[in-house]
Design an enzyme around this catalytic site. Sequence first.
Site, mmCIF file in Angstrom:
data_model
loop_
_atom_site.group_PDB
_atom_site.id
_atom_site.type_symbol
_atom_site.label_atom_id
_atom_site.label_comp_id
_atom_site.label_asym_id
_atom_site.label_seq_id
_atom_site.Cartn_x
_atom_site.Cartn_y
_atom_site.Cartn_z
ATOM 1 N N TYR A 163 -13.170 -2.805 -4.985
ATOM 2 C CA TYR A 163 -11.744 -2.508 -4.859
ATOM 3 C C TYR A 163 -11.405 -2.058 -3.440
ATOM 4 O O TYR A 163 -10.452 -2.539 -2.832
ATOM 5 C CB TYR A 163 -11.381 -1.420 -5.867
ATOM 6 C CG TYR A 163 -9.918 -1.058 -5.897
ATOM 7 C CD1 TYR A 163 -8.996 -1.834 -6.594
ATOM 8 C CD2 TYR A 163 -9.463 0.081 -5.240
ATOM 9 C CE1 TYR A 163 -7.656 -1.490 -6.632
ATOM 10 C CE2 TYR A 163 -8.122 0.427 -5.275
ATOM 11 C CZ TYR A 163 -7.224 -0.348 -5.970
ATOM 12 O OH TYR A 163 -5.891 -0.004 -5.999
ATOM 13 N N LYS A 167 -8.956 -4.001 -0.761
ATOM 14 C CA LYS A 167 -7.744 -3.392 -0.229
ATOM 15 C C LYS A 167 -7.830 -3.179 1.282
ATOM 16 O O LYS A 167 -6.830 -3.304 2.001
ATOM 17 C CB LYS A 167 -7.467 -2.067 -0.945
ATOM 18 C CG LYS A 167 -7.103 -2.230 -2.417
ATOM 19 C CD LYS A 167 -5.879 -3.117 -2.624
ATOM 20 C CE LYS A 167 -5.424 -3.149 -4.063
ATOM 21 N NZ LYS A 167 -4.224 -3.992 -4.281
#
Length: 257
Positions: A163, A167
């Site tokens: 994640y 990002k």
Amino acid sequence: MTDVNTALHLKGKTVWVTGAGKGLGRAVAVALSQAGARVAVTARTPGDLESLRCELAPRGGEVLVLPGSVADSAVVRDIVARIVAAGTGRLDAVVNCAGISPHFTRSEHVGDDDWRQVLDVNLQGTFYCCREAGRVMLEQSYGSIVNVSSVHASRGFERIAAYAAGKGGVEALTRALAVEWADRGVRVNSLAPGYFRTDLSAGLLDSRRGEGIVRRTPLGRVGEADELGGAAVFLASDASRFVTGTTLTVDGGWTAW
């Protein structure tokens, strides 16, 4: 001098929101609609999008429902073509909210398929949407792209390697596109939410870890989904016409420590 109220209003604008079925994406779509935008919404679950359309229709909101996965470049290309064909022939802004939440797995135990799934949606999907929306915006010499990142693009946190990598890539992509497309009238920014209460985050926020998050947040609480909408409207609108290549963090001060 530009009137700020006029600049913030999106009347007559066509704005595309991905990941609009639930949570922050849905709240962003509602805020953009309330600001006057004609909103095209995408998510993998058609029922959630129809529910959103029914919610906004009584308020006079014009909503175009376009289900699909942003991880499929052909689907993204078709969605953008349908947005342009169904409306004014323009696409004025896009807010890329679609994303997969962290698996909260220790990095040494992350499987190849889990890693690819998160990156396919959170990073590659964002690029596909930027690319296809950007092609339309570059033709019309105008547009605003808002990529939803996360505070974990810039702050480390355990058990979210895929994640965080995705990002972080979104923010790097944002800066690269902003520099590349600025001279042709297209702005590209990212919006980095902190911790917000949604159906997906409820388990985390109601745990001991959630208590720690609240203690670290200077405002003393987590965000409510509708509190992200104003920032999205600002970046999508002409009120931010001199803003590009930056990340607006909305986290109650969580990253200020």
